[in-house]
Write an enzyme that holds these catalytic residues in place. Structure first.
Site, PDB file in Angstrom:
ATOM      1  N   CYS A   3      39.040  47.169  39.163  1.00  0.00           N
ATOM      2  CA  CYS A   3      40.170  46.381  38.669  1.00  0.00           C
ATOM      3  C   CYS A   3      41.421  47.267  38.604  1.00  0.00           C
ATOM      4  CB  CYS A   3      39.759  45.801  37.317  1.00  0.00           C
ATOM      5  SG  CYS A   3      40.765  44.443  36.696  1.00  0.00           S
ATOM      6  N   THR A   4      42.261  47.084  37.605  1.00  0.00           N
ATOM      7  CA  THR A   4      43.495  47.870  37.508  1.00  0.00           C
ATOM      8  C   THR A   4      43.231  49.320  37.107  1.00  0.00           C
ATOM      9  OG1 THR A   4      43.790  47.057  35.263  1.00  0.00           O
ATOM     10  CG2 THR A   4      44.938  45.869  37.011  1.00  0.00           C
TER      11      THR A   4
END
Lengths: 273, 273
Positions: free
Chosen positions: B149-150
């Site tokens: 993800c981020t």
């Protein structure tokens, strides 16, 4: 999209941005900067559900966290992580969680009770009279009774699946018959207000199913998008039907003690199912 | 299956049953009843990896726990859950974790560094000089540098993705260019020793990819089977390409502040990428 719809979405997104995770966990990472603007949402997007998710020593963290991601998105809901006491609880993979609520303080009338599975820890929990009595009490009155993986054996130990169709981890599914349930080979099984998921990763599918039930399809689709849940398993080994025989033998062999112990415990609690 | 192979599997399963989760977490749920019999396994099924998984306030628990399920299965590996201090760390969904190790005590030479993503918490972490310096130091030397993800924005903030192909949550993927990386729209992207996953649920795919790399295919397939990872998303809304336009608009609108803040932070750290 027409203009009204677009304006609604823009207002809703702005309100969400102020507080991306809208269920009120007892100990949020940080208080929202400001209360979100409830008028930006359709009325049925708000709830007031009291949700209790069970933690116990040796549970499988991934069983718990897939559904927790989804349930924490329910605007207005109050999600509690409930354990015997407020002492930290360690999962079967060595991850330690801090509960938000002790069982004795758990609301009597729950909208949703969730129980994760595990291996030896779940068997120990099935043998724990206080834990089983807690589940029987809250589960009997809850609007929804849910589980992932071998969490359904715990529901079964508490007498909550008698006469219901249900599922569990593939290793344990047939054991549900010992609790008077009808085992079903499916990813997510709903029978009246009981919703049970298959092993571990099925918690994500179960969570999305619950979000649609408690809100609506667009809400659940938005959560699927936020989770970027477009899975691409690198192998086709997720069920005994598709996995290499060696993998099935290895994993089945790992749990022969668990299966025997669970069968014995369910029989003892239910006098033969 | 021939007899030798079957005997091996039976011995291996029995050894596994004694200690189903074989990575040594710093604080296991319970010590294994007895040391497992290493001779039951092929030599390459054992490792001695030092693995550090980062916890920081506001991270997304599901980003972390999918890979943790898989990495904790690596026999012989030591998996640490590392945070700034040993104080509990709360996720963006209000789940509180107890770290096993403070950054200052983290081994200098890691075999694998893993970083989860999140929203505002990840942006705060990108702005945290001490955390970014920790990642830059350990990441520069680690054999494998990984994220979900981020989390890849955090790797980028630490200068660890310059010149690498990488991915991130669909909301944030293009921002990787600000860190000198080449954004790739794929579930799991490996470029040399960098392995990055897409949003949230991609951590399961990433985890299985890593298990195959560090052990072998049968090992990883066995873990997919144990996780019963045969996903059946109830909708086809997991990517912006397939989700309803309303869902894409709602979720994109939720993160405009995050995207703008991340872009500004990456530019500041990298002088324009």
């Amino acid at each position: 999209m027409d203009t009204d719809r677009r304006q609604f979405l823009q207002a809703a997104a702005a309100a969400l941005a102020a507080s991306p995770w809208l269920a009120q966990a007892a100990e949020p990472a940080a208080p929202a900067a400001e209360p979100h603007d409830m008028s930006a949402f359709p009325a049925h997007w708000h709830g007031q559900e009291q949700i209790a998710m069970l933690l116990y020593p040796g549970f499988t963290a991934l069983d718990f966290v897939g559904p927790q991601y989804m349930l924490a998105s329910l605007m207005g809901a109050k999600v509690q992580h409930v354990a015997a006491t407020l002492d930290p609880v360690t999962s079967d993979t060595g991850l330690t969680f801090v509960p938000t609520l002790a069982m004795k303080d758990c609301p009597a009338e729950l909208d949703l009770l969730f129980v994760p599975g595990g291996g030896q820890g779940t068997l120990d929990a099935m043998r724990d009279d206080a834990l089983v009595a807690f589940l029987a009490d809250r589960g009997r009155r809850a609007k929804w009774v849910t589980s992932v993986c071998t969490g359904s054996l715990l529901l079964g130990a508490a007498g909550l699946l008698k006469g219901y169709r249900a599922t569990s981890h593939w290793i344990a599914r047939d054991l549900l018959a010992e609790a008077g349930a009808t085992p079903v080979d499916a990813r997510v099984v709903r029978d009246r207000n009981r919703i049970t998921g298959a092993g571990v990763s099925a918690g994500i599918d179960l969570g999305l199913t619950i979000v649609e039930l408690l809100r609506d399809r667009l809400y659940a689709q938005s959560m699927q998008l936020l989770a970027e849940y477009a899975p691409e398993p690198p192998f086709n080994a997720g069920t005994p039907r598709t996995a290499p025989k060696e993998a099935v033998e290895l994993m089945s062999g790992m749990f022969t003690g668990f299966v025997a112990g669970s069968r014995e415990t369910l029989r003892r609690r239910h006098g033969g199912g």
